[in-house]
Design an enzyme around this catalytic site. Structure first.
Site, short mmCIF file in Angstrom:
data_model
loop_
_atom_site.label_atom_id
_atom_site.label_comp_id
_atom_site.label_asym_id
_atom_site.label_seq_id
_atom_site.Cartn_x
_atom_site.Cartn_y
_atom_site.Cartn_z
N CYS A 9 0.89 -1.16 -0.06
CA CYS A 9 -0.02 -0.06 -0.09
C CYS A 9 0.71 1.08 0.01
O CYS A 9 2.20 1.30 0.35
CB CYS A 9 -0.67 0.24 1.33
SG CYS A 9 -2.04 -1.23 1.23
N GLY A 37 -0.45 0.28 -5.26
CA GLY A 37 -1.76 -0.40 -4.87
C GLY A 37 -2.65 0.30 -5.97
O GLY A 37 -2.93 1.49 -6.01
N ASN A 112 0.36 0.91 5.79
CA ASN A 112 1.19 -0.06 4.84
C ASN A 112 1.86 -1.11 5.77
O ASN A 112 2.64 -0.84 6.76
CB ASN A 112 2.20 0.92 4.08
CG ASN A 112 3.05 0.18 3.10
OD1 ASN A 112 4.17 0.28 2.99
ND2 ASN A 112 2.47 -1.00 2.62
N GLY A 113 1.71 -2.46 5.52
CA GLY A 113 2.30 -3.49 6.11
C GLY A 113 1.16 -4.75 6.52
O GLY A 113 0.25 -4.61 5.86
N TYR A 255 11.29 -4.51 -6.64
CA TYR A 255 10.12 -4.47 -7.27
C TYR A 255 9.33 -3.30 -6.95
O TYR A 255 8.56 -2.47 -7.64
CB TYR A 255 9.42 -5.70 -7.32
CG TYR A 255 8.05 -5.75 -7.95
CD1 TYR A 255 7.91 -5.43 -9.36
CD2 TYR A 255 6.96 -5.69 -7.13
CE1 TYR A 255 6.32 -5.40 -9.80
CE2 TYR A 255 5.85 -5.73 -7.76
CZ TYR A 255 5.38 -5.44 -9.08
OH TYR A 255 4.22 -5.55 -9.50
#
Length: 478
Positions: A9, A37, A112-113, A255
């Protein structure tokens, strides 16, 4: 899905010294973070303690129409989020930021996570009567902070206390009526940085590329374990959770992050070029051209070409109107859609021995049609190299690998994988080289490659673990 790991995210926050169009700032920042995302997007604006929110499934440009942006209005704070869910389904109901109205005011949270103890925390909260509206671990975090806020004197005290209870990966942006808070888990799995604009506005974002998109310059990373508070009196930092071993997700460099982002002093573009150079040292292949799979394979291909002396070329044209991931009903259609996303430039590869570099080989399901396209365009040889090591283990910290079942490297040798995808050879980056991708040996989480998890594994790992049928819920009573 495409044969790639899904993103996590992207989170964003702004604190401005005066009232302004913070919604517009958040909008442009989320555009810059869209690669992290594409399931949903959301923005919450704070105007003198009054929160105005909008979130929905879809891309940023689709979710935030001119009418929506006008309704969000002005304010001095905003938080934003783009989501690919690793816990809970996609769709509007799980979109963020999460807004909570509690006894002491409002709170908006973007995360995020992935928590490793989310299941236990949620079960305990449900036993106390908490009612959940989503199936995400982010709502668990919001509940834990809210519960602490009722008892504590300030929102920052509540966040510090909540961090004692949260385990796993979290980079958070939390907004109260008067403060903007950024917090990062003690091991720093996911990125989070601080910037500032010339007008005095402070910016917090997952990646530095979002800072540049809104005219801010980067100040520094939020440290692992740090909580940063931004208010009318400036910045304040709490580092009571700092000092542990760092475990930054190395796959951010391979990535997830954008090439122009800078993380911990290293630009992602440079890290990927370095990975390509490592591959050139390991695999000395006699070939005519080096090409990359757009987008995240391009930098590694350039690094390989520069180190090996083999010419670098553009072998694929990417359709700019298709996101990094999309859903198709079956494998045949998924493979056909690769041709929609990527088209070979036949003149670049015809009659040539090709070294093809991608960021990873996960399931092999789209590596195969990509190789086939090169063959059909006249490539005489195709040597497929991954700029990341072999994926051999599930990830518990926010990357969408929840099982070994579909990881091709778990079940096949390099020679077998080459046969499966139709390549002349297949190769991967070495683990030791992966540790040096930033130019020096870093403190990374590489559990998806080497199985060395920095924390205890969660008891429940399936993505939809909070969506149990009644028959499987032991707490259900007629």
């Amino acid at each position: 899905m495409f044969d790639h790991i899904h993103e996590e995210c992207g989170v964003f926050g702004i604190f401005a010294p005066q009232k302004q169009n913070v919604a517009s700032t958040a909008y442009y920042a989320l555009f810059a973070l869209q690669h992290r995302g594409q399931e949903s997007a959301g923005i919450v604006v704070n105007d003198d303690g009054v929160f105005t929110a909008h979130k929905d499934a879809g891309l940023v440009n689709d979710v935030f129409t001119p009418e929506v942006m006008a309704r969000l209005g002005e304010g001095n704070m905003a938080v934003g989020h783009v989501r690919y869910g690793t816990t809970g389904r996609g769709g509007r109901e799980n979109a963020q930021p999460i807004v909570v109205n509690h006894l002491k005011g409002n709170m908006a949270l973007a995360h995020n996570g992935n928590l490793t103890n989310a299941y236990e925390l949620r079960s305990a909260l449900e036993d106390e009567g908490s009612i959940f509206h989503t199936t995400t671990d982010s709502e668990v975090i919001a509940y834990v902070i809210t519960k602490e806020r009722v008892k504590k004197r300030s929102i920052e005290a509540a966040v510090v206390s909540a961090m004692d209870k949260l385990k796993g990966a979290y980079s958070l942006v939390v907004m109260s009526p008067s403060k903007l808070i950024a917090a990062r888990d003690p091991q720093g799995f996911r990125p989070l940085c601080l910037g500032k604009r010339d007008d005095g506005a402070y910016i917090v974002a997952s990646e530095s590329c979002a800072l540049g998109a809104v005219g801010a310059h980067k100040i520094r990373e939020i440290e692992p374990g740090e909580m940063l508070v931004i208010g009318k009196d400036g910045l304040a930092s709490d580092k009571s959770h700092c000092g542990g071993k760092k475990s930054f997700c190395v796959f951010e460099y391979f990535y997830t992050a954008r090439p122009d982002s800078e993380i911990d002093g290293c630009y992602v573009h440079d890290a990927r070029k370095r990975a390509g150079a490592f591959l050139a040292d390991k695999y000395r292949i006699d070939a005519d051209i080096v090409i990359g799979v757009p987008d995240s394979g391009l930098d590694a291909a350039l690094g390989y070409a520069q180190k090996s002396g083999i010419p670098y070329g553009i072998g694929f044209l990417k359709n700019k109107y298709i996101g990094r991931t999309f859903i198709a009903p079956d494998q045949k259609v998924r493979e056909d859609k690769v041709k929609i996303k990527l088209n070979v430039i036949a003149s670049a590869v015809k009659g040539k021995r090709v070294i093809l570099i991608d960021d990873s080989i996960v399931r092999g399901t789209t590596s195969r049609p990509i190789v086939r396209q090169l063959r059909e365009a006249g490539a005489t040889e195709v040597h497929f190299l991954s700029s990341a090591p072999k994926f051999l283990n599930p990830c518990y910290y926010g990357t969408d690998i929840d099982s070994r079942e579909n990881l091709i490297a778990c079940h096949h040798s390099e020679k077998e994988i080459a046969n499966i995808i139709g390549a002349d050879s297949v190769g991967y980056l070495d683990l030791e080289d992966a540790k040096k991708i930033t130019g020096e040996e870093g403190q990374f989480c590489m559990a998806c490659f080497d199985g060395n998890y920095p924390t205890e594994a969660p008891t429940r790992v399936e993505k939809n673990r909070f969506e149990r049928p009644i028959s499987e819920n032991p707490k259900f009573r007629k």
